[in-house]
Design an enzyme around this catalytic site. Structure first.
Site, PDB file in Angstrom:
ATOM      1  N   HIS A   1       0.843  -1.211   0.000  1.00 24.76           N
ATOM      2  CA  HIS A   1       0.000   0.000   0.000  1.00 24.76           C
ATOM      3  C   HIS A   1       0.874   1.255   0.000  1.00 24.76           C
ATOM      4  O   HIS A   1       0.616   2.200  -0.752  1.00 24.76           O
ATOM      5  CB  HIS A   1      -0.848   0.066   1.282  1.00 24.76           C
ATOM      6  CG  HIS A   1      -1.920  -0.971   1.395  1.00 24.76           C
ATOM      7  ND1 HIS A   1      -2.088  -1.746   2.519  1.00 24.76           N
ATOM      8  CD2 HIS A   1      -2.902  -1.344   0.537  1.00 24.76           C
ATOM      9  CE1 HIS A   1      -3.128  -2.548   2.359  1.00 24.76           C
ATOM     10  NE2 HIS A   1      -3.634  -2.331   1.153  1.00 24.76           N
TER      11      HIS A   1
ATOM     12  N   LYS B   1     -16.388  -8.591   9.927  1.00 30.35           N
ATOM     13  CA  LYS B   1     -16.279  -9.417  11.131  1.00 30.35           C
ATOM     14  C   LYS B   1     -14.831  -9.770  11.423  1.00 30.35           C
ATOM     15  O   LYS B   1     -14.449  -9.964  12.556  1.00 30.35           O
ATOM     16  CB  LYS B   1     -17.058 -10.714  10.903  1.00 30.35           C
ATOM     17  CG  LYS B   1     -18.450 -10.703  11.466  1.00 30.35           C
ATOM     18  CD  LYS B   1     -18.939 -12.126  11.466  1.00 30.35           C
ATOM     19  CE  LYS B   1     -20.427 -12.222  11.703  1.00 30.35           C
ATOM     20  NZ  LYS B   1     -20.924 -13.550  11.361  1.00 30.35           N
TER      21      LYS B   1
ATOM     22  N   ARG C   1      -2.602  -5.880  -8.541  1.00 29.47           N
ATOM     23  CA  ARG C   1      -1.932  -7.176  -8.625  1.00 29.47           C
ATOM     24  C   ARG C   1      -2.647  -7.970  -9.709  1.00 29.47           C
ATOM     25  O   ARG C   1      -3.810  -7.677 -10.024  1.00 29.47           O
ATOM     26  CB  ARG C   1      -2.059  -7.934  -7.297  1.00 29.47           C
ATOM     27  CG  ARG C   1      -1.326  -7.291  -6.145  1.00 29.47           C
ATOM     28  CD  ARG C   1      -1.763  -7.879  -4.822  1.00 29.47           C
ATOM     29  NE  ARG C   1      -3.174  -7.636  -4.610  1.00 29.47           N
ATOM     30  CZ  ARG C   1      -3.763  -7.548  -3.417  1.00 29.47           C
ATOM     31  NH1 ARG C   1      -3.067  -7.719  -2.325  1.00 29.47           N
ATOM     32  NH2 ARG C   1      -5.045  -7.318  -3.318  1.00 29.47           N
TER      33      ARG C   1
ATOM     34  N   SER D   1      -3.525  -7.500   2.741  1.00 35.97           N
ATOM     35  CA  SER D   1      -3.842  -7.379   4.178  1.00 35.97           C
ATOM     36  C   SER D   1      -4.520  -8.649   4.680  1.00 35.97           C
ATOM     37  O   SER D   1      -4.265  -9.085   5.806  1.00 35.97           O
ATOM     38  CB  SER D   1      -4.766  -6.184   4.410  1.00 35.97           C
ATOM     39  OG  SER D   1      -4.097  -4.998   4.092  1.00 35.97           O
TER      40      SER D   1
END
Ligand code: PNS
Length: 166
Positions: free
Chosen positions: A17, A41, A90, A126
């Site tokens: 990032h 969640k 990507r 991530s």
């Protein structure tokens, strides 16, 4: 003055990032890093924590600011006089990112530029970082040192909580 937004979840922000943010900051006058507030969640950090970490990491660039955003990205772009959305790409992202870029352009005319992810971070996301960290792997190589520390600490406290419930 050209203004770009780098939107994302940044849960947590990775070297990949930051590479895209830095490269965007080189080609436009001002960059807003916009952290989406959709709570999943599986989120590791709250949106406010992600903003706090990004502010610290982006302080090295004078033309980058960080903020939260809610709702549609195109509405954020209109409200903040954004000229272009900038995203890292990507190989695996292409289909979905193209679809979002075309939808956003259809909605308000705002365009998207894609920067190919640096090869050394091409496999980093991530979500994989969260999974590797949760299962005890070393995520140090993929994150700035302070983010890695906070990630490991958060995972440890979460795993301890989960252990208590087992
Ligand atoms: O880091 P991520 O999870 O890939 O970021 C995705 C994000 C936040 C950039 C994307 O989900 C988004 O733009 N959300 C805002 C809601 C929106 O505008 N949806 C329509 C997209 S065409």
């Amino acid at each position: 003055m050209t203004r770009a937004v780098c939107p994302g979840s940044f849960d947590p922000v990775t070297h990949g990032h930051l590479d895209v943010i830095q490269r965007t900051a080189r080609v436009v006058d001002h960059v807003i890093v916009a952290v989406g507030t959709n709570i999943s969640k599986n989120a590791l950090f709250t949106p406010d924590e992600r903003v706090e970490m990004l502010i610290e990491e982006c302080a090295q660039w004078g033309n980058v600011e960080v903020t939260l955003f809610r709702g549609l990205l195109v509405d954020f772009c209109t409200a903040n006089s954004i000229d272009v959305i900038s995203k890292g790409l990507r190989a695996t992202d292409f289909g979905y990112e193209l679809q979002m870029a075309q939808m956003n352009r259809q909605l308000t005319g705002v365009d998207t530029i894609f920067l190919p992810t640096a090869p050394q971070w091409a496999f980093v996301s991530s979500s994989l970082v969260r999974e590797v960290a949760t299962l005890g792997g070393d995520v140090g190589p993929f994150l700035p040192a302070k983010i890695a520390e906070r990630t490991m600490a958060r995972v440890a406290s979460r795993n301890a909580g989960a252990g208590n419930r087992m």
